[in-house]
Design an enzyme around this catalytic site. Structure first.
Site, short mmCIF file in Angstrom:
data_model
loop_
_atom_site.label_atom_id
_atom_site.label_comp_id
_atom_site.label_asym_id
_atom_site.label_seq_id
_atom_site.Cartn_x
_atom_site.Cartn_y
_atom_site.Cartn_z
N SER A 1 0.85 -1.19 0.00
CA SER A 1 0.00 0.00 0.00
C SER A 1 0.88 1.23 0.00
O SER A 1 2.06 1.18 0.38
CB SER A 1 -0.87 -0.01 1.27
OG SER A 1 -1.53 1.22 1.45
N TYR B 1 -3.02 -0.57 9.95
CA TYR B 1 -3.05 -0.99 8.55
C TYR B 1 -1.72 -0.66 7.88
O TYR B 1 -1.12 -1.50 7.19
CB TYR B 1 -4.20 -0.28 7.82
CG TYR B 1 -4.31 -0.61 6.35
CD1 TYR B 1 -4.96 -1.76 5.93
CD2 TYR B 1 -3.74 0.23 5.38
CE1 TYR B 1 -5.06 -2.07 4.57
CE2 TYR B 1 -3.84 -0.07 4.04
CZ TYR B 1 -4.49 -1.22 3.64
OH TYR B 1 -4.57 -1.52 2.30
#
Length: 270
Positions: free
Chosen positions: A138, A161
């Protein structure tokens, strides 16, 4: 030539769309999800849409590492050779923050589960002459907190995350060095793609899901990337396609990677 491709987290989002696109090209596809009914429905849907009957389903809840280990055993027995593994399964928002072992579910699903699964099925991946492992990272990457990783402390969903995605990227770079005959690439498929996860998390999207699908298919199959093992592809960098770019600085620290993996192995009882 038809390849055997396993895509985790492929009952919706870019995982499902990638499975559909690769199935259209005639490859043997193993989809995965945590709901048996949903997996069966997706397998049926892809078979009907593509007229490709070589579509199979795998079921495991990636928030449960024991279930991941059981899935790995099934794969080792049932799929002798895997050409491409796309570690796509990921989670951002979750009702339950911790799993049964007191670990943050984002850490488990996004990092620990692919770590456990991939290492367990490496012998099957090595049976392929030109194998690839594509790990979905990401643009969000943050230094990994030992306390968060082992479940001693909890952080915000955004931070956890981002930590899970950096952990995955750090391990990707390590795996590429450890397995020089496998092409291992980390990829940010694109931020805020039009997927269920992005829309649930942020209530908006920036780019169509197909932007992510196209780069996953490309990285999995194109000869252009066969010498790019151990790199990070940032699909936010360009339009319609990004390019290889530096990941977070921690991903290049041998000491931090060594500490992360030692902690990971003690956590999963290796």
């Amino acid at each position: 030539m038809s390849k055997t491709i396993l895509i985790t987290g492929s009952t919706d989002g870019i995982g499902k769309l990638t499975a559909l696109k690769l199935a259209t090209q005639g490859h043997t596809i193993y989809t995965h999800g945590r709901s048996e009914a949903k997996v069966a429905a997706v397998v049926s849907e892809i078979k009907t849409a593509t007229n490709n009957q070589n579509i199979y389903g795998l079921v495991a809840d990636f928030s449960d590492l024991e279930a991941v280990s059981n899935l790995a055993k099934q794969i080792k027995n049932d799929i002798p050779k895997i050409d491409i593994l796309i570690n796509n399964a990921g989670i951002f928002k979750t009702k339950e923050t911790l799993n049964n072992n007191g670990l943050d579910i984002r850490m488990v699903v996004n990092y620990l589960a692919p770590y456990v699964l991939t290492n367990a099925i490496l012998p099957n991946i090595k049976q392929s002459e030109a194998s690839r492992i594509i790990n979905l990272s990401s643009a969000a990457q943050a230094p990994v907190s030992e306390a968060v990783l082992i479940g001693k402390e909890q952080d915000s969903e955004n931070s956890t995350y981002a930590q899970s995605k950096l952990a995955l990227t750090m391990w990707t770079f390590h795996l590429a060095k450890q397995e020089p005959n496998i092409t291992v690439i980390a990829v940010n498929p694109g931020s805020l793609l039009n997927t269920k996860m992005a829309n649930e998390a942020y209530g908006q999207h920036w780019s169509p899901a197909e932007k992510g699908v196209d780069i996953l298919v490309d990285l999995a199959l194109s000869e252009d990337y066969k010498n790019d093992s151990g790199k990070y592809f940032d699909n936010d960098k360009g339009d319609p396609k990004g390019y290889f770019s530096p990941a977070h600085a921690d991903a290049y620290s041998n000491e931090k990677i060594k500490n992360l993996l030692a902690l990971t192995d003690s956590l999963i009882g290796k």
